[in-house]
Each structure stands twice: as C-alpha cells, then as structure tokens.
Design an enzyme around this catalytic site. Structure first.
Site, PDB file in Angstrom:
ATOM      1  N   SER A 128       0.861  -1.177   0.000  1.00  0.00           N
ATOM      2  CA  SER A 128       0.000   0.000   0.000  1.00  0.00           C
ATOM      3  C   SER A 128       0.904   1.236   0.000  1.00  0.00           C
ATOM      4  CB  SER A 128      -0.952  -0.029   1.201  1.00  0.00           C
ATOM      5  OG  SER A 128      -1.901   1.013   1.110  1.00  0.00           O
TER       6      SER A 128
ATOM      7  N   ASP B 288      -4.302  -5.224   5.756  1.00  0.00           N
ATOM      8  CA  ASP B 288      -4.668  -6.056   4.604  1.00  0.00           C
ATOM      9  C   ASP B 288      -3.554  -7.070   4.329  1.00  0.00           C
ATOM     10  OD1 ASP B 288      -6.209  -6.959   2.468  1.00  0.00           O
ATOM     11  OD2 ASP B 288      -5.347  -5.524   1.059  1.00  0.00           O
TER      12      ASP B 288
ATOM     13  N   HIS C 135      -2.636  -0.950  -3.357  1.00  0.00           N
ATOM     14  CA  HIS C 135      -3.803  -0.109  -3.121  1.00  0.00           C
ATOM     15  C   HIS C 135      -3.646   1.193  -3.901  1.00  0.00           C
ATOM     16  CE1 HIS C 135      -4.135  -2.362   0.963  1.00  0.00           C
ATOM     17  NE2 HIS C 135      -4.673  -3.050  -0.029  1.00  0.00           N
TER      18      HIS C 135
END
Length: 209
Positions: A29, A149, A56
């Site tokens: 991310s 995540d 992301h």
C-alpha cells in the site's frame, strides 16, 4: 461470477519448469511503488514464476503503475485483464477498484465484488485465491503499507504449505501491513527490502543462465 471447474482440471496449475514455486503474490500500500520497483529491478529476465501484485490505488483514476514498473525491470509487466493466463517471468497488477483472484487453472479473475476492510483490490482475497490454486507452490510477500490487509491471507498461504515473506520495519515506509502479517505468526522470513529479491531467487532455486 464463480468459474465452473471441469472435473478433468488438475487440483492446481501444473508445474512445468522444475522449480519449487510457481507464483509470487505481492501486496503493498503506502510506499509500495518504490518497494515493488526495487524488488522487480533485481529479478532476472529468466525468473521462472508468475508475479501477481495488489497495490492499493486511487480508484478514481487510471493506473500508470504497469508503465512505471516496466522501466525498472526486465520482466514483462502488465495491468491484469480478465482471463489472462499466468505465465512465468510476467508481472500482473490488479487494476484500480478491482479485486484480482487466481483461478484453479492459473487464469486471472477480476471482480468488483464488495470491499474487503474498505479496500478493493484486497491482498487478503488475492492471497486466499493463490493459496487455494497453488497450495505449497506459492510465495506471498507483504510490503510497506498502512492497515492490516494481507494478514488473513498469509494464514491461508501457510495453511496450504506456501511461504510468506514480510518487509522489516527499518525499511518500510509504513509498517502496518508487514506488522499485522508478522503478528499472525505465519511469516517465514522478515527481511529488509534490499534482500527480498535475492531471497525469492534462492527460494525458487533459480539456475543462472
């Protein structure tokens, strides 16, 4: 839409290259573009595994990530498309606002199903599908990023016999995702970013040509 599996289809994609692993699934991310670039830059053109990436991204804009990463690596990088068949030495990136899953036959499935932990694409969904399709022949890599995540997904990877690598705190711009993965107790190797590419090559038992 779920893929119907033919009864003659193997339990997971057939290995043809004589290496220990067939796929590397990477999740990142915040700070991920730099980290992924550094890993891909140090993988040879002969790297014998497919690489699938969840980064992301802002869902409101098209992604230039494949074009940017292509400048750093000898591997072929593309934004994944529905039905792509994963091939060794190629890198497939989840499009913005799409989950990327891997089917039992080694093809890509893109979906805009519900957000997972407010995210789409989801590292957890990618890792879950890779674990189910490739079992012990999968490596998951969790890189810099906020949040957690990937933590659930790395457990699926380990439960099916795969390997998990997490970036260490010192080299992570944001340690949330690696920290959450490490906290599961399912991470095999915690490495500084500069050592991850060489670890992948060693794990896969790449033979220099």
């Amino acid at each position: 839409m779920k893929k119907l599996i033919d009864k003659q289809e193997p339990e997971h994609p057939v290995n043809l290259l004589g290496v220990d692993f067939d796929i590397v699934a990477i999740a990142a991310s915040a700070g991920g573009l730099k980290a992924i670039s550094q890993i891909l830059a140090h993988l040879p053109a002969t790297f014998p595994c497919a690489i699938v990436i969840v980064q992301h991204l802002d869902p409101r804009h098209p992604s230039l990530m494949a074009d940017i990463l292509s400048r750093y690596t000898l591997l072929l990088v593309k934004q994944a498309q529905q039905g792509d068949r994963l091939k060794p030495g190629r890198v497939y990136i989840a499009p913005p606002d799409h989950h990327l899953l891997v089917n039992l036959d080694g093809t890509v499935c893109l979906t805009q199903s519900q957000l997972v932990h407010f995210l789409r694409p989801s590292a957890d969904l990618l890792f879950d599908s890779v674990a189910a399709s490739y079992k012990e022949r999968a490596i998951a890599v969790v890189l810099t990023g906020a949040g957690n995540d990937g933590a659930m997904g790395v457990q699926a990877i380990k439960q099916m016999g795969g390997m998990v690598i997490a970036q260490d705190q010192a080299t992570s711009e944001f340690f949330g995702m690696p920290k959450a993965a490490i906290a599961t107790g399912m991470v095999d190797m915690i490495l500084p970013l500069p050592e991850i590419a060489s670890a992948l090559i060693t794990l896969i038992k790449q033979v220099a040509t």
